[in-house]
Write an enzyme that holds these catalytic residues in place. Structure first.
Site, PDB file in Angstrom:
ATOM      1  N   ASN A   1      -0.519  -0.650   8.626  1.00 33.59           N
ATOM      2  CA  ASN A   1       0.778   0.296   7.957  1.00 33.59           C
ATOM      3  C   ASN A   1       0.109   1.776   7.809  1.00 33.59           C
ATOM      4  O   ASN A   1      -0.918   2.045   7.807  1.00 33.59           O
ATOM      5  CB  ASN A   1       1.111  -0.134   6.700  1.00 33.59           C
TER       6      ASN A   1
ATOM      7  N   ASN B   1       2.937 -11.536  -0.622  1.00 31.35           N
ATOM      8  CA  ASN B   1       3.494 -11.613   0.841  1.00 31.35           C
ATOM      9  C   ASN B   1       3.158 -12.898   1.261  1.00 31.35           C
ATOM     10  O   ASN B   1       3.469 -13.475   2.288  1.00 31.35           O
ATOM     11  CB  ASN B   1       2.546 -10.667   1.738  1.00 31.35           C
TER      12      ASN B   1
ATOM     13  N   ARG C   1      -3.247 -10.784   9.485  1.00 31.34           N
ATOM     14  CA  ARG C   1      -2.887 -11.429   8.416  1.00 31.34           C
ATOM     15  C   ARG C   1      -2.540 -12.655   8.686  1.00 31.34           C
ATOM     16  O   ARG C   1      -2.722 -13.688   7.652  1.00 31.34           O
ATOM     17  CB  ARG C   1      -1.881 -10.569   7.694  1.00 31.34           C
TER      18      ARG C   1
ATOM     19  N   ARG D   1       8.399  -5.834   8.682  1.00 25.62           N
ATOM     20  CA  ARG D   1       7.377  -7.089   8.979  1.00 25.62           C
ATOM     21  C   ARG D   1       8.136  -8.193   8.956  1.00 25.62           C
ATOM     22  O   ARG D   1       7.760  -9.233   9.330  1.00 25.62           O
ATOM     23  CB  ARG D   1       6.576  -6.810   7.729  1.00 25.62           C
TER      24      ARG D   1
ATOM     25  N   HIS E   1       7.644  -2.860   3.587  1.00 28.05           N
ATOM     26  CA  HIS E   1       8.112  -4.054   2.868  1.00 28.05           C
ATOM     27  C   HIS E   1       9.370  -3.381   1.847  1.00 28.05           C
ATOM     28  O   HIS E   1       8.984  -2.482   1.322  1.00 28.05           O
ATOM     29  CB  HIS E   1       6.994  -4.642   2.052  1.00 28.05           C
TER      30      HIS E   1
ATOM     31  N   ASP F   1       9.679  -4.547  -1.258  1.00 30.73           N
ATOM     32  CA  ASP F   1       9.072  -4.226  -2.541  1.00 30.73           C
ATOM     33  C   ASP F   1       8.269  -2.991  -2.690  1.00 30.73           C
ATOM     34  O   ASP F   1       8.012  -2.587  -3.931  1.00 30.73           O
ATOM     35  CB  ASP F   1       8.205  -5.320  -2.874  1.00 30.73           C
TER      36      ASP F   1
ATOM     37  N   CYS G   1       3.026  -6.080  -5.456  1.00 36.82           N
ATOM     38  CA  CYS G   1       2.533  -7.102  -4.253  1.00 36.82           C
ATOM     39  C   CYS G   1       1.125  -7.803  -4.341  1.00 36.82           C
ATOM     40  O   CYS G   1       0.809  -8.651  -3.760  1.00 36.82           O
ATOM     41  CB  CYS G   1       2.529  -6.210  -2.978  1.00 36.82           C
TER      42      CYS G   1
HETATM   43  N1  ARG Z   1      -2.423  -3.956   3.829  1.00 35.10           N
HETATM   44  C1  ARG Z   1      -1.045  -4.860   3.472  1.00 35.10           C
HETATM   45  C2  ARG Z   1      -0.448  -4.882   4.618  1.00 35.10           C
HETATM   46  O1  ARG Z   1      -0.295  -4.175   5.115  1.00 35.10           O
HETATM   47  C3  ARG Z   1      -0.534  -4.350   2.233  1.00 35.10           C
HETATM   48  C4  ARG Z   1       0.581  -5.198   1.786  1.00 35.10           C
HETATM   49  C5  ARG Z   1       1.207  -4.663   0.780  1.00 35.10           C
HETATM   50  N2  ARG Z   1       2.210  -5.868   0.368  1.00 35.10           N
HETATM   51  C6  ARG Z   1       3.591  -5.585  -0.024  1.00 35.10           C
HETATM   52  N3  ARG Z   1       4.328  -6.490  -0.181  1.00 35.10           N
HETATM   53  N4  ARG Z   1       3.892  -4.356  -0.273  1.00 35.10           N
HETATM   54  O2  ARG Z   1       0.044  -6.115   5.004  1.00 35.10           O
END
Ligand code: ARG
Length: 296
Positions: free
Chosen positions: A20, A74, A93, A147, A176, A178, A272
């Site tokens: 991201n 997540n 991930r 995502r 995201h 959130d 998160c």
């Molecule tokens: N580095 C993680 C990603 O890019 C951060 C995730 C943060 N999660 C969220 N629900 N905002 O997946």
């Protein structure tokens, strides 16, 4: 009953890849030792603030090479003691899925969950990060377009037997739901309008009257303070702007603002780093308590 919140131990957290626009491995590795210590301190501060706001914490171990396990929002969507495990869009991930599956089965074995289910493979949906329960309105809001796939939304609706309102995310910075959308316990919505496709913004405005909308501009949303944990009147969040601080205080919220810089360097903040395990369709507050919340 105390709210139950899942976190992941930050021992293996780092910023080592880019999935991201917030992630800057070079900044992390410039002083990895100091950043690791700062991350541990920030995580401990968040845990303390959540406990101070009345939460009970469950902590899963992380795993080497899976730094983003520190963001359990997540990992799954949880409602009424039923968990639907996530499918990660990014290859980096995806190995978290097996780890979280084992972790959630452990929670089930201990009686904290009744059911742990899976989405079909390839149907990307990144858990509560893209699927937020709106307790006052009694439905989910689900992000897609970054995502999570829109095609996952009917599965969420069918599994939980609840309405799910799809919201298309158009900005890679707000990847995201959130990080740009936060329904508050008093019925207000804290959100960043610029993160949504026009039709989705219209859907938000159709359901939430102007008096309940608290819009944050891009700079404010860029503080990742919309990624907040709401526990009654307590809001646990990354440092916010003076304007939002005043607006939220006036609405009757108590803010616990934290320095979450090491996690912001990964594109995440308070919400998160948590996952509510006790979210339920039953109203969160007894009617007398609701009556004392400020009118929206
Ligand atoms: N580095 C993680 C990603 O890019 C951060 C995730 C943060 N999660 C969220 N629900 N905002 O997946």
């Amino acid at each position: 009953m105390a709210p139950t919140i899942l976190m992941t131990d930050p021992a293996h957290f780092e910023v080592d890849y880019v999935i991201n626009p917030w992630m800057r491995p070079e900044d992390w590795h410039r002083d990895a030792v100091a950043n690791r210590a700062a991350a541990r301190a920030a995580w401990t501060g968040l845990a303390a603030a959540l406990r101070a706001a009345g939460a009970r914490l469950e902590v899963l171990p992380g795993a080497p090479g899976l730094p983003d396990m520190v963001f359990p929002a997540n990992a799954a969507v949880v409602l009424d003691r039923r968990a639907l495990l996530a499918r990660f869009a990014c290859a980096e991930r995806r190995p978290e899925e097996a780890r979280f599956r084992a972790g959630f089965r452990g929670l089930q074995a201990r009686g904290l969950l009744d059911e742990v289910a899976e989405l079909p493979e390839g149907l990307y949906q990144e858990g509560a990060g893209d699927c937020l329960w709106d307790a006052g309105r009694g439905h989910f809001w689900a992000g897609h377009g970054q995502r999570s796939l829109r095609a996952a939304i009917p599965h969420l609706a069918a599994f939980f037997g609840q309405e799910v309102v799809p919201l298309e995310l158009v900005s890679p910075r707000f990847y995201h739901l959130d990080v740009c959308f936060c329904p508050l316990p008093g019925g207000e919505l804290l959100y960043h309008p610029g993160a949504f496709a026009p039709a989705s913004l219209a859907a938000i405005h159709e359901r939430i009257p102007p008096a309940q909308r608290i819009a944050a501009d891009a700079e404010e949303a860029g503080l990742l303070c919309l990624n907040a944990v709401a526990l009654g009147r307590d809001l646990v969040m990354a440092r916010t702007s003076p304007r939002l601080r005043a607006v939220l205080a006036e609405r009757g919220y108590r803010l616990a603002e934290l320095d979450l810089a090491p996690f912001i360097l990964s594109g995440g903040a308070a919400f998160c780093m948590t996952l509510r395990l006790d979210r339920s369709t039953a109203p969160a507050l007894p009617p007398q308590a609701l009556a004392t919340l400020p009118a929206g």
